[in-house]
Scaffold this active site. Structure first.
Site, PDB file in Angstrom:
ATOM      1  N   CYS A 143     -18.833   7.876  -6.070  1.00 25.14           N
ATOM      2  CA  CYS A 143     -20.276   7.663  -5.881  1.00 25.14           C
ATOM      3  C   CYS A 143     -20.841   6.827  -7.009  1.00 25.14           C
ATOM      4  CB  CYS A 143     -20.999   8.998  -5.787  1.00 25.14           C
ATOM      5  SG  CYS A 143     -22.779   8.833  -5.493  1.00 25.14           S
ATOM      6  N   CYS A 146     -24.344   7.949  -8.050  1.00 27.74           N
ATOM      7  CA  CYS A 146     -24.329   9.159  -8.881  1.00 27.74           C
ATOM      8  C   CYS A 146     -23.902   8.851 -10.310  1.00 27.74           C
ATOM      9  CB  CYS A 146     -23.359  10.186  -8.297  1.00 27.74           C
ATOM     10  SG  CYS A 146     -23.570  10.549  -6.546  1.00 27.74           S
ATOM     11  N   ASP A 147     -22.883   8.012 -10.479  1.00 28.76           N
ATOM     12  CA  ASP A 147     -22.216   7.887 -11.777  1.00 28.76           C
ATOM     13  C   ASP A 147     -22.316   6.519 -12.438  1.00 28.76           C
ATOM     14  OD1 ASP A 147     -21.341  10.498 -11.383  1.00 28.76           O
ATOM     15  OD2 ASP A 147     -19.508   9.849 -10.360  1.00 28.76           O
TER      16      ASP A 147
END
Length: 320
Positions: A143, A146-147
């Site tokens: 992701c 997300c990261d």
């Protein structure tokens, strides 16, 4: 034999499931959460969902300094239990929504329910190599949203695997932070839409490695490179990088519900209109199991809230 009939059963214990439990328990529905059971062969299907294998969550509102995925899920679980949510540590292996009350089968027992919220999530597809699994959350991610903005990836070289729209979206997002993004694709042309391909090709930070696969993820404590294999010649090459983002799709955890609920062409639960209602009245779907687009903890939590409110409203229409 089935136990007493439950008013509401929530299947799944990620952000969607626990948020649904919080709202449902505060509404006096006394929900039972079937939270899942750890499966070493499917690490994204552990109780708590994919956040249980996410070390740092920096984009969940209310945590300005970030929070670990497991800690966030523990807090949600504790909040649900505070209001009376009950928990069964097991997996639903099959369901029968053609009967009333509904029937859910687990290895531990059968459960009858007047109403069901399915919040079983989705698993990111993996490359299936041991080093990828060993370095997950230590430079290997599924992701970018997300990261990608984490300090360990900023101004570093990153690798994305995939050739569809998701891979292009991930690459474009990572290009905001990385010094360079290399897209590794096993074919000589992309599967992405022309518009997404054009955007990626126009970005000076994005490059492509055609007819190639990741043969090995390199690094001891963290990712420090990948070994690529040319699928035409078999030639190997090493590429230093700080992160590997696998963008080859997700698989919804809907196997127990096939033949019982209407699914789309790739297996996600179809919901009706703007609601969370599934194709069978009294069954609702929340989180990534019905969301192939956003796949974020906060959107899953939001849909869990909606599912609980939809379930509460539906139960009020049913005879006592």
């Amino acid at each position: 034999m089935a136990d007493a009939i439950e008013r509401l059963v929530i299947v799944g214990s990620g952000p969607a499931g626990w948020t649904a439990a919080i709202y449902a328990s505060r509404a006096g529905l006394k929900p039972l959460v079937i939270e899942g059971d750890a499966d070493p062969d499917h690490p994204s299907m552990v109780p708590g969902g994919q956040l249980m294998i996410t070390t740092e969550v920096e984009n969940y509102p209310g945590f300005p300094d970030g929070v670990s995925g497991p800690d966030l899920m523990d807090r949600m679980k504790a909040q649900g239990e505070r209001f009376g949510t009950r928990i069964l540590a097991s997996n639903v292996v099959s369901a029968d929504f053609s009967v009333r009350p509904f029937l859910l089968r687990t290895p531990k027992r059968e459960i009858r329910a007047q109403c069901v919220i399915v919040a079983t999530g989705a698993c990111a597809k993996t490359l299936g190599i041991a080093s990828e699994r060993r370095l997950r959350n230590r430079g290997v991610s599924a992701c970018a949203v997300c990261d990608g903005a984490l300090p360990i990836f900023r101004n570093r070289e990153l690798v994305v695997v995939g050739g569809g729209d998701t891979a292009m979206e991930e690459s474009l997002h990572l290009a905001k932070f990385a010094s360079r993004v290399l897209v590794v694709h096993r074919r000589d042309r992309l599967r992405a839409s022309k518009a997404m391909e054009a955007r990626a090709r126009a970005n000076p930070k994005i490059e492509f490695a055609w007819n190639a696969v990741v043969d090995e993820v390199l690094g001891t404590e963290r990712v420090d490179g990948v070994r690529l294999k040319d699928i035409r010649t078999g030639a190997l090459s090493v590429l230093p990088c700080a992160g590997l983002f696998v963008a080859i799709g997700h698989e919804p955890n809907t196997a127990p519900f096939r033949g019982q609920l209407e699914l789309n062409e790739v297996g996600y639960i179809r919901t009706i209109g703007p609601s969370t209602a599934a194709s069978v009245p009294g069954v609702f779907a929340a989180g990534d199991v019905a969301d192939a687009r956003y796949r974020q903890a906060i959107t899953a939590a939001g849909s869990g809230c909606r599912a609980a409110l939809d379930a509460e409203a539906w139960l009020e229409t049913q005879a006592p």
